[in-house]
Design an enzyme around this catalytic site. Structure first.
Site, PDB file in Angstrom:
ATOM      1  N   GLY A  49       5.424  -5.907  -1.349  1.00 47.51           N
ATOM      2  CA  GLY A  49       4.640  -7.133  -1.262  1.00 47.51           C
ATOM      3  C   GLY A  49       3.744  -7.242  -2.481  1.00 47.51           C
ATOM      4  N   GLN A  54      -3.222 -10.251  -7.383  1.00 43.92           N
ATOM      5  CA  GLN A  54      -2.943  -8.916  -7.935  1.00 43.92           C
ATOM      6  C   GLN A  54      -2.425  -8.988  -9.367  1.00 43.92           C
ATOM      7  OE1 GLN A  54      -0.679  -7.621  -4.201  1.00 43.92           O
ATOM      8  NE2 GLN A  54      -1.632  -5.716  -4.878  1.00 43.92           N
ATOM      9  N   CYS A 100      -2.282   0.095  -1.217  1.00 40.64           N
ATOM     10  CA  CYS A 100      -2.249  -1.160  -1.967  1.00 40.64           C
ATOM     11  C   CYS A 100      -1.942  -0.858  -3.431  1.00 40.64           C
ATOM     12  CB  CYS A 100      -3.609  -1.854  -1.846  1.00 40.64           C
ATOM     13  SG  CYS A 100      -3.686  -3.419  -2.733  1.00 40.64           S
ATOM     14  N   LEU A 101      -1.056  -1.647  -4.029  1.00 45.22           N
ATOM     15  CA  LEU A 101      -0.736  -1.454  -5.449  1.00 45.22           C
ATOM     16  C   LEU A 101      -1.973  -1.637  -6.334  1.00 45.22           C
ATOM     17  CD1 LEU A 101       2.645  -3.417  -5.558  1.00 45.22           C
ATOM     18  CD2 LEU A 101       2.366  -0.937  -5.837  1.00 45.22           C
ATOM     19  N   HIS A 142      -1.650  -8.209   5.122  1.00 46.21           N
ATOM     20  CA  HIS A 142      -2.221  -7.574   3.927  1.00 46.21           C
ATOM     21  C   HIS A 142      -2.210  -8.552   2.742  1.00 46.21           C
ATOM     22  CE1 HIS A 142      -2.750  -3.870   1.271  1.00 46.21           C
ATOM     23  NE2 HIS A 142      -2.393  -4.800   0.401  1.00 46.21           N
ATOM     24  N   GLU A 143      -1.069  -9.233   2.538  1.00 39.66           N
ATOM     25  CA  GLU A 143      -0.958 -10.155   1.403  1.00 39.66           C
ATOM     26  C   GLU A 143      -1.850 -11.389   1.607  1.00 39.66           C
ATOM     27  OE1 GLU A 143       0.207  -8.896  -1.049  1.00 39.66           O
ATOM     28  OE2 GLU A 143       1.463  -7.344  -0.177  1.00 39.66           O
ATOM     29  N   HIS A 146      -5.262 -10.694   0.544  1.00 42.63           N
ATOM     30  CA  HIS A 146      -5.456 -10.743  -0.915  1.00 42.63           C
ATOM     31  C   HIS A 146      -5.809 -12.166  -1.373  1.00 42.63           C
ATOM     32  CE1 HIS A 146      -4.690  -6.775  -2.454  1.00 42.63           C
ATOM     33  NE2 HIS A 146      -3.492  -6.671  -1.913  1.00 42.63           N
TER      34      HIS A 146
HETATM   35 NI    NI Z   1      -2.354  -4.903  -1.700  1.00 42.49          NI
END
Ligand code: NI
Length: 183
Positions: A49, A54, A100-101, A142-143, A146
């Site tokens: 995702g 991000q 999380c990235l 989660h997305e 963001h």
């Molecule tokens: Ni994330």
């Protein structure tokens, strides 16, 4: 298409509510390029995702893919979601491991709704409206966070379970099914 840099916690875009994307979506060349770049960047990061903030872009847009099983290649094409709205379906909150990235290597137990109804637009501007459950529902929540300047750390009820990846593998992996940390 291009792989873009994934920004990390501390970048203001991760703490700024994203803007709604105006129509028409299908004809907006810059937006379509951004979507292609997000898909390529997510794949390059081995992610499941990725949200526009991000990449430092304050637009209400995210992409995700569903692996057939944890650590396996995706079994379906990626989903692109523009201007989403979420409605939780009834059900007790479920705790599971998340990372999380944009917060590399940290993992924690995060409560999420077991199922959510997603309303939004696809990359052609067509409406989407469906209920996602389990792993898919967790990625979507989660997305969506963001897009509102929220990260998984904010959703943890306490920070007791916060751990680095290596320590997670050493002490916790046996007791856990799946970790959703590439989102
Ligand atoms: Ni994330």
């Amino acid at each position: 298409m291009a792989i873009r840099e994934i920004v990390r916690l501390g970048h203001p875009a991760l703490r700024t509510p994203a803007r709604e994307i105006p129509s028409p979506i299908a004809e907006a060349a810059e937006l379509q390029t951004l979507i292609d770049d997000m898909l390529e960047t997510m794949t390059a990061a081995n992610g499941v995702g990725l949200a526009a903030p991000q990449l430092g872009v304050d637009l209400q847009l995210f992409v995700y893919v569903l692996p057939a099983a944890a650590d396996e290649a995706p079994s379906t094409p990626p989903t692109v979601v523009v201007n989403p709205m979420l409605e939780p379906e009834p059900g007790e909150l479920v705790y599971d491991w998340e990372g999380c990235l944009s917060i590399p290597d940290l993992r924690g137990l995060v409560p999420r709704h077991p199922a959510v109804r997603l309303h939004g637009l696809d990359r052609r501007g067509d409406s989407m409206n469906y209920v996602a459950r389990g792993f898919e529902a967790r990625i979507i929540q989660h997305e969506f966070d963001h897009l509102n300047g929220v990260v998984f750390l904010d959703r943890m009820h306490d920070l007791q379970s916060l751990t680095y990846g290596e320590e997670w593998e050493r002490y916790l992996a046996d007791a856990a099914d799946v970790v959703t940390d590439r989102i």
